[in-house]
Design a protein around this motif. Structure first.
Motif, mmCIF file in Angstrom:
data_model
loop_
_atom_site.group_PDB
_atom_site.id
_atom_site.type_symbol
_atom_site.label_atom_id
_atom_site.label_comp_id
_atom_site.label_asym_id
_atom_site.label_seq_id
_atom_site.Cartn_x
_atom_site.Cartn_y
_atom_site.Cartn_z
ATOM 1 N N ARG A 30 45.018 11.248 74.067
ATOM 2 C CA ARG A 30 45.151 10.112 75.000
ATOM 3 C C ARG A 30 45.757 8.904 74.284
ATOM 4 O O ARG A 30 46.637 8.227 74.819
ATOM 5 N N THR A 33 49.450 9.548 73.590
ATOM 6 C CA THR A 33 50.222 9.424 74.828
ATOM 7 C C THR A 33 50.435 7.957 75.191
ATOM 8 O O THR A 33 51.449 7.587 75.787
ATOM 9 N N THR A 68 53.180 16.509 70.733
ATOM 10 C CA THR A 68 52.847 15.079 70.822
ATOM 11 C C THR A 68 54.010 14.204 70.340
ATOM 12 O O THR A 68 53.825 13.002 70.124
ATOM 13 N N GLN A 322 45.329 17.094 77.174
ATOM 14 C CA GLN A 322 45.882 15.987 77.960
ATOM 15 C C GLN A 322 45.219 15.935 79.338
ATOM 16 O O GLN A 322 44.877 14.860 79.840
#
Length: 331
Positions: A30, A33, A68, A322
């Motif tokens: 998280r 991202t 990622t 995710q």
């Protein structure tokens, strides 16, 4: 949790088997991202980080996590290596029975008795609980000071189960009481004459080096202790499941964290059932009864509660993490 670009440390911990690794992994994904260069570290002696990420992150160095875009790295720290290093430190300070007799004969019996009281042999065979994780975290703290890895703005620790973590918090005090004595006694013995120095089987330079290493170890672990208590940079996230045993242990963990001055603001209740099947209905009723304990607990009810559902699939690999992170780590 994702606001700001300053370095933040998140320790994810709780009772064994509550899903710490999946939650810490999903939190790290998280962060990545959200634009943070993130490092995920497992200090749990029973590593499962590689399984969670569906790729090998062993070896003690950061490995880029696939999927990622280079924003997330992960590593598993080997606790056995930490124990071996401590054993080497203790061995250099050990004194045999024959050496004690000789020291007594030359008027140094008091020092010999003090060394005997330290039970160095026991320390050599069984390093104090929590030492492996403390050294692992200390290594990471030192490691990220390297320019090459200074880019990480979020560092997530997948910690060992509750009891191990609590022993870790009290470890620096133990080291002050024991290893500190070893350092001071060795320094005294350094000036006691060549005959006594030779009892340790090492040259003067080696003795000095041993003292320096022990002092460095103490300093690094003190840095870990200070890091755990820094409200501006660190947060301990408690993870539990909706069972009486899980919530009871979480209450004890929170009490100890607050006693030690470790900032804890969030409680994740994992594996909550939302279904109408007969078995699940009964199980959900048991979970609600356990959740009522949270409302009644004076400490736990003050934390921001995050409720994570029991997923109908195995959470493994970045895409699944995710998805999990999108369900759990939200405002």
């Amino acid at each position: 949790m994702a606001k700001g670009k300053d370095r933040k440390y998140y320790m994810v911990g709780g009772k064994g088997g509550v899903g710490k690794t999946s939650l810490s992994s999903s939190l790290a994904v998280r962060f990545a991202t959200a634009g943070h260069h993130t490092l995920l570290v497992s200090t749990d002696p029973a590593h499962s980080l590689s399984d969670s990420l569906a790729q090998d992150v062993t070896g003690g160095l950061p490995v880029a996590v696939e999927g990622t875009d280079g924003m997330m790295y992960a590593m598993e720290v080997d606790p056995d290596q930490a124990k071996a290093e401590f054993a080497a430190f203790a061995k250099q300070a050990d004194v045999s029975a024959g050496a004690k007799d000789f020291m007594s004969s030359v008027g140094l019996g008091g020092l010999a008795d003090q060394l005997g009281d330290l039970k160095l042999g026991e320390l050599l065979d069984t390093p104090p609980p929590g030492l492996d994780e403390a050294i692992a975290i200390a290594k990471v703290v030192q490691f990220i000071k390297d320019e090459k890895y200074a880019k990480f703005t979020r560092i997530v620790f997948d910690t060992a189960p509750t009891g191990h973590t609590l022993r870790l918090l009290s470890l620096p005090d133990f080291l002050d009481a024991s290893i500190g004595k070893i350092v001071r006694l060795r320094q005294k013995l350094t000036s006691a004459g060549d005959a006594v120095k030779s009892l340790f089987g090492v040259a003067d330079e080696a003795q000095d080096e041993a003292v320096v290493k022990l002092e460095r170890l103490k300093a690094q672990l003190q840095e870990v202790k200070d890091l755990f208590r820094n409200e501006d940079t660190t947060e301990f996230v408690i993870v539990t499941i909706p069972t009486v045993l899980g919530i009871s242990e979480s209450g004890r963990l929170l009490a100890e964290l607050r006693k030690e001055g470790v900032p804890a603001r969030r409680l994740v209740v994992n594996q909550i059932i939302n279904a109408a099947v007969t078995f699940c209905t009964v199980k959900a009723k048991d979970q609600r009864r356990a959740m009522e304990m949270l409302d009644a607990d004076a400490g736990l009810r003050t934390l921001k509660r995050i409720e994570a559902p029991l997923f109908d699939m195995e959470i493994r690999g970045v895409p699944a993490l995710q998805f999990m992170g999108g369900q759990v780590w939200t405002d």
